[in-house]
Design a protein around this motif. Structure first.
Motif, PDB file in Angstrom:
ATOM      1  N   GLU A 253       0.806  -1.218   0.000  1.00  0.00           N
ATOM      2  CA  GLU A 253       0.000   0.000   0.000  1.00  0.00           C
ATOM      3  C   GLU A 253       0.840   1.269   0.000  1.00  0.00           C
ATOM      4  O   GLU A 253       0.340   2.357  -0.277  1.00  0.00           O
ATOM      5  N   GLN A 254       2.124   1.129   0.304  1.00  0.00           N
ATOM      6  CA  GLN A 254       2.988   2.314   0.390  1.00  0.00           C
ATOM      7  C   GLN A 254       3.135   2.989  -0.976  1.00  0.00           C
ATOM      8  O   GLN A 254       3.465   2.357  -1.968  1.00  0.00           O
ATOM      9  N   VAL A 255       2.882   4.293  -1.033  1.00  0.00           N
ATOM     10  CA  VAL A 255       3.004   5.074  -2.266  1.00  0.00           C
ATOM     11  C   VAL A 255       4.450   5.551  -2.416  1.00  0.00           C
ATOM     12  O   VAL A 255       4.982   6.218  -1.528  1.00  0.00           O
ATOM     13  N   VAL A 256       5.088   5.187  -3.517  1.00  0.00           N
ATOM     14  CA  VAL A 256       6.483   5.582  -3.736  1.00  0.00           C
ATOM     15  C   VAL A 256       6.609   6.762  -4.691  1.00  0.00           C
ATOM     16  O   VAL A 256       7.592   7.493  -4.670  1.00  0.00           O
ATOM     17  N   SER A 271      -2.705  13.045 -12.988  1.00  0.00           N
ATOM     18  CA  SER A 271      -2.513  12.762 -11.556  1.00  0.00           C
ATOM     19  C   SER A 271      -2.687  11.268 -11.304  1.00  0.00           C
ATOM     20  O   SER A 271      -3.651  10.655 -11.779  1.00  0.00           O
ATOM     21  N   PHE A 272      -1.728  10.667 -10.578  1.00  0.00           N
ATOM     22  CA  PHE A 272      -1.872   9.265 -10.173  1.00  0.00           C
ATOM     23  C   PHE A 272      -0.850   8.951  -9.097  1.00  0.00           C
ATOM     24  O   PHE A 272       0.071   9.729  -8.838  1.00  0.00           O
ATOM     25  N   GLN A 273      -1.009   7.772  -8.490  1.00  0.00           N
ATOM     26  CA  GLN A 273      -0.061   7.263  -7.506  1.00  0.00           C
ATOM     27  C   GLN A 273       0.506   5.935  -7.987  1.00  0.00           C
ATOM     28  O   GLN A 273      -0.172   5.174  -8.685  1.00  0.00           O
ATOM     29  N   LEU A 274       1.746   5.665  -7.601  1.00  0.00           N
ATOM     30  CA  LEU A 274       2.402   4.383  -7.882  1.00  0.00           C
ATOM     31  C   LEU A 274       2.811   3.764  -6.551  1.00  0.00           C
ATOM     32  O   LEU A 274       3.478   4.414  -5.744  1.00  0.00           O
ATOM     33  N   LYS A 275       2.412   2.516  -6.325  1.00  0.00           N
ATOM     34  CA  LYS A 275       2.692   1.857  -5.056  1.00  0.00           C
ATOM     35  C   LYS A 275       3.935   0.971  -5.137  1.00  0.00           C
ATOM     36  O   LYS A 275       4.375   0.579  -6.217  1.00  0.00           O
ATOM     37  N   LYS A 276       4.485   0.669  -3.974  1.00  0.00           N
ATOM     38  CA  LYS A 276       5.687  -0.173  -3.902  1.00  0.00           C
ATOM     39  C   LYS A 276       5.368  -1.576  -4.441  1.00  0.00           C
ATOM     40  O   LYS A 276       4.390  -2.199  -4.045  1.00  0.00           O
ATOM     41  N   GLY A 277       6.194  -2.045  -5.373  1.00  0.00           N
ATOM     42  CA  GLY A 277       6.012  -3.380  -5.937  1.00  0.00           C
ATOM     43  C   GLY A 277       4.880  -3.487  -6.933  1.00  0.00           C
ATOM     44  O   GLY A 277       4.466  -4.592  -7.290  1.00  0.00           O
ATOM     45  N   GLU A 278       4.396  -2.363  -7.438  1.00  0.00           N
ATOM     46  CA  GLU A 278       3.260  -2.359  -8.364  1.00  0.00           C
ATOM     47  C   GLU A 278       3.734  -2.227  -9.805  1.00  0.00           C
ATOM     48  O   GLU A 278       4.763  -1.605 -10.093  1.00  0.00           O
ATOM     49  N   ILE A 279       2.975  -2.835 -10.723  1.00  0.00           N
ATOM     50  CA  ILE A 279       3.110  -2.538 -12.147  1.00  0.00           C
ATOM     51  C   ILE A 279       1.887  -1.727 -12.545  1.00  0.00           C
ATOM     52  O   ILE A 279       0.764  -2.236 -12.572  1.00  0.00           O
ATOM     53  N   PHE A 309       5.973  13.827  -6.313  1.00  0.00           N
ATOM     54  CA  PHE A 309       6.384  13.438  -4.972  1.00  0.00           C
ATOM     55  C   PHE A 309       7.061  12.076  -5.040  1.00  0.00           C
ATOM     56  O   PHE A 309       6.548  11.150  -5.668  1.00  0.00           O
ATOM     57  N   VAL A 310       8.220  11.934  -4.419  1.00  0.00           N
ATOM     58  CA  VAL A 310       8.909  10.643  -4.291  1.00  0.00           C
ATOM     59  C   VAL A 310       8.963  10.301  -2.811  1.00  0.00           C
ATOM     60  O   VAL A 310       9.505  11.076  -2.005  1.00  0.00           O
ATOM     61  N   ASP A 311       8.347   9.175  -2.453  1.00  0.00           N
ATOM     62  CA  ASP A 311       8.249   8.756  -1.042  1.00  0.00           C
ATOM     63  C   ASP A 311       7.652   9.871  -0.177  1.00  0.00           C
ATOM     64  O   ASP A 311       8.087  10.127   0.953  1.00  0.00           O
ATOM     65  N   THR A 440       9.400  -6.538  -9.078  1.00  0.00           N
ATOM     66  CA  THR A 440       8.338  -6.075  -8.158  1.00  0.00           C
ATOM     67  C   THR A 440       8.354  -6.875  -6.863  1.00  0.00           C
ATOM     68  O   THR A 440       8.005  -6.342  -5.809  1.00  0.00           O
ATOM     69  N   ASN A 441       8.761  -8.143  -6.924  1.00  0.00           N
ATOM     70  CA  ASN A 441       8.878  -8.940  -5.695  1.00  0.00           C
ATOM     71  C   ASN A 441      10.004  -8.425  -4.795  1.00  0.00           C
ATOM     72  O   ASN A 441      10.033  -8.729  -3.601  1.00  0.00           O
ATOM     73  N   GLU A 442      10.913  -7.639  -5.383  1.00  0.00           N
ATOM     74  CA  GLU A 442      11.987  -7.009  -4.613  1.00  0.00           C
ATOM     75  C   GLU A 442      11.649  -5.559  -4.269  1.00  0.00           C
ATOM     76  O   GLU A 442      12.517  -4.748  -3.973  1.00  0.00           O
ATOM     77  N   ASP A 443      10.357  -5.214  -4.362  1.00  0.00           N
ATOM     78  CA  ASP A 443       9.819  -3.891  -4.000  1.00  0.00           C
ATOM     79  C   ASP A 443      10.204  -2.787  -4.977  1.00  0.00           C
ATOM     80  O   ASP A 443      10.107  -1.596  -4.650  1.00  0.00           O
ATOM     81  N   ILE A 444      10.631  -3.152  -6.172  1.00  0.00           N
ATOM     82  CA  ILE A 444      10.811  -2.148  -7.222  1.00  0.00           C
ATOM     83  C   ILE A 444       9.459  -1.907  -7.881  1.00  0.00           C
ATOM     84  O   ILE A 444       8.684  -2.845  -8.104  1.00  0.00           O
ATOM     85  N   SER A 445       9.153  -0.646  -8.155  1.00  0.00           N
ATOM     86  CA  SER A 445       7.864  -0.275  -8.740  1.00  0.00           C
ATOM     87  C   SER A 445       8.047   0.050 -10.218  1.00  0.00           C
ATOM     88  O   SER A 445       9.060   0.627 -10.614  1.00  0.00           O
ATOM     89  N   ILE A 446       7.049  -0.304 -11.020  1.00  0.00           N
ATOM     90  CA  ILE A 446       7.169  -0.185 -12.472  1.00  0.00           C
ATOM     91  C   ILE A 446       5.987   0.571 -13.053  1.00  0.00           C
ATOM     92  O   ILE A 446       4.825   0.303 -12.704  1.00  0.00           O
ATOM     93  N   ILE A 447       6.284   1.522 -13.928  1.00  0.00           N
ATOM     94  CA  ILE A 447       5.272   2.114 -14.803  1.00  0.00           C
ATOM     95  C   ILE A 447       5.515   1.514 -16.180  1.00  0.00           C
ATOM     96  O   ILE A 447       6.609   1.631 -16.737  1.00  0.00           O
TER      97      ILE A 447
END
Length: 493
Positions: A253-256, A271-279, A309-311, A440-447
């Motif tokens: 749920e954490q927004v990165v 406008s949008f949010q990207l979460k930790k480990g999300e594609i 915003f970053v973290d 993403t399993n290593e908590d990298i987030s992807i657009i």
């Protein structure tokens, strides 16, 4: 139909690589013949062999009634062979007609007859009911129009055999349909169109026969009407691909990353949010602004208004260097021009974005270079004979992995993938998907920007859809469907 091109026992070796291994294959006049295979299968080497761009080691090339053991570009051209490569061979600052007849003598001994040149160019376009201004500069044309100019250039030289290398890679669905009509007309006039593509659906729509290559070898030729997608995939990869897309682990749920009202570079109020480990998928029609938005976030284009915003911390990103320092990386759509330095070795490409970290007092530590390169060659399974391999000699899928290695070596935690599998084969796609999943399993987030609907729906956790530079809507997993994406992409209500 009669055979117009035959390859007999063609072999081509490079240092450490057997690019073509005793390949024998034939093509007929008046057919659309697909040539398929994974990256590194030998398709490009085969094309260059027939075009005379490279000299084969063994074998024979037969064009019509002419036999060649060593064929030159001039031999190939005068035998009616033309090639349209993925990167067009056009001069942007010259007119359409000048590009079509480049190298041709039209007019007097010393002065070209431009009126005659434009008339002949217009006559070629008229064959296909194409409305392109022959006086227009090529740089002003769309990609689809440039494709047509390349075809016209081939027709001006009385082409009998036309190779088309990934012709639909940068075209919209409408433009692809239009291109199909043109190549069907070429077929009807007796031209052999050899259509190189990774898109299996296109093969079934427009081709008569399909030949498959694997690891430099000829595998089989099938009538398109008598084969299946499953059989072709199995022939290309040598195994059955059971799962198209790997199972996804739900993101945290954490927004990165959060963007608010981003405007600039052709997009407005995103406008949008990207979460930790999300594609997070970015969908939309060609020209909707997805790449333009990616460049805004990456600092490669100027932001007019809005906030990033970053973290949770507001940041100013005015250059890619600042984006990288904040942990944001970009894998661009055009990897050859924007993603890698194709004429440089693999290890140099991998470490170029982290030189400050592995250098001491301005001197690069070669041990660190080797260790970093070896690490990502191993982790990403990059197929290369050595870390010193020149990148342009790698397959498309492995070039894509080199771009990813460079971004990862810079210790990024947010990666923008712009068309991650464009121009790579079905087997390499599976590897890229598995790598994205592992990241993403290593908590990298992807657009992820993708024009392939199945990929967009299969890999994304959420999808933001753009329409003409604006945000048309957002879809969560349970609402995913091709119809839902297309309705938003076309601004249908």
């Amino acid at each position: 139909m009669s055979k117009i091109l035959e390859l007999e026992n063609i072999t081509k070796r490079y240092p450490g690589v057997l690019a073509l291994d005793d390949v024998s294959i034939s093509f007929e006049a008046g057919e659309i013949h697909a040539l398929m295979g994974e990256n590194g299968a030998g398709k490009s080497t085969l094309i260059k062999s027939v075009a005379g761009a490279i000299d084969i080691d063994n074998g024979k090339i037969i064009i019509g009634d002419k036999e060649f053991e060593h064929i030159t570009p001039s031999d190939s051209l005068h035998s009616g062979v033309a090639v349209i490569y993925q990167e067009f061979n056009l001069i942007p600052s010259m007119s359409v007609a000048e590009n079509i007849f480049m190298g041709e003598k039209i007019g007097g001994k010393f002065v070209a007859d431009f009126k005659k040149m434009h008339k002949q160019a217009a006559d070629i376009f008229a064959q296909f009911d194409v409305d392109i201004d022959t006086h227009a500069m090529v740089e002003s044309l769309s990609t689809a129009q440039m494709q047509i100019v390349e075809i016209a250039k081939a027709l001006s030289k009385n082409v009998k055999i036309l190779f088309m290398d990934e012709p639909s890679a940068t075209l919209s669905m409408t433009e692809v349909k239009y291109m199909f009509e043109i190549i069907r007309r070429l077929k009807a006039s007796g031209v052999a169109v050899i259509y190189v593509s990774h898109r299996i659906d296109e093969v079934f729509e427009v081709c008569d026969r399909v030949s498959v290559m694997r690891d430099g070898r000829y595998i089989a030729t099938k009538d398109v009407a008598k084969t299946t997608r499953k059989e072709l995939v199995s022939l290309m990869v040598g195994r059955e691909l059971v799962e198209s897309y790997p199972a996804r682990t739900p993101p945290k749920e954490q927004v990165v990353l959060e963007v608010q009202g981003l405007t600039g570079n052709g997009v407005s109020d995103i406008s949008f949010q990207l979460k930790k480990g999300e594609i997070l998928g970015l969908g939309g029609l060609v020209g909707c602004g997805r790449t333009e938005l990616a460049k805004l976030i990456y600092g490669a284009a100027a932001l007019e208004s809005g906030q990033i915003f970053v973290d949770g911390t507001p940041v100013q990103i005015k250059s890619p260097y600042e984006a990288i320092k904040l942990g944001i990386g970009l894998i661009p759509e055009d990897r050859k021009r924007e993603g890698v330095f194709v004429d440089y070795p693999l290890d140099w490409n991998v470490v170029i974005m982290c030189l400050r970290r592995i250098a001491k007092h301005g001197v690069v530590n070669q041990k660190e270079v080797n260790a970093t390169s070896d690490k990502y060659i191993s982790e990403l399974q990059i197929a290369t004979p050595s870390v010193k391999q020149i990148v342009k000699n790698l397959s498309g899928g492995n070039q894509q992995k080199v771009v990813l290695a460079r971004v990862l070596a810079a210790q990024t935690k947010i990666i923008i993938f712009d068309e991650p599998t464009r121009g790579i084969d079905v087997g390499a796609k599976q590897e890229i998907y598995r790598l994205m999943n592992a990241l993403t399993n290593e908590d990298i987030s992807i657009i992820m920007i993708s024009s392939e609907m199945e990929e967009l729906l299969g890999m994304s956790d959420r999808i933001i859809v753009l329409h003409e530079g604006t945000q048309a809507g957002e879809l969560i997993k349970k609402d995913f469907s091709q119809i839902a994406v297309l309705e938003l992409a076309s601004a249908a209500k």
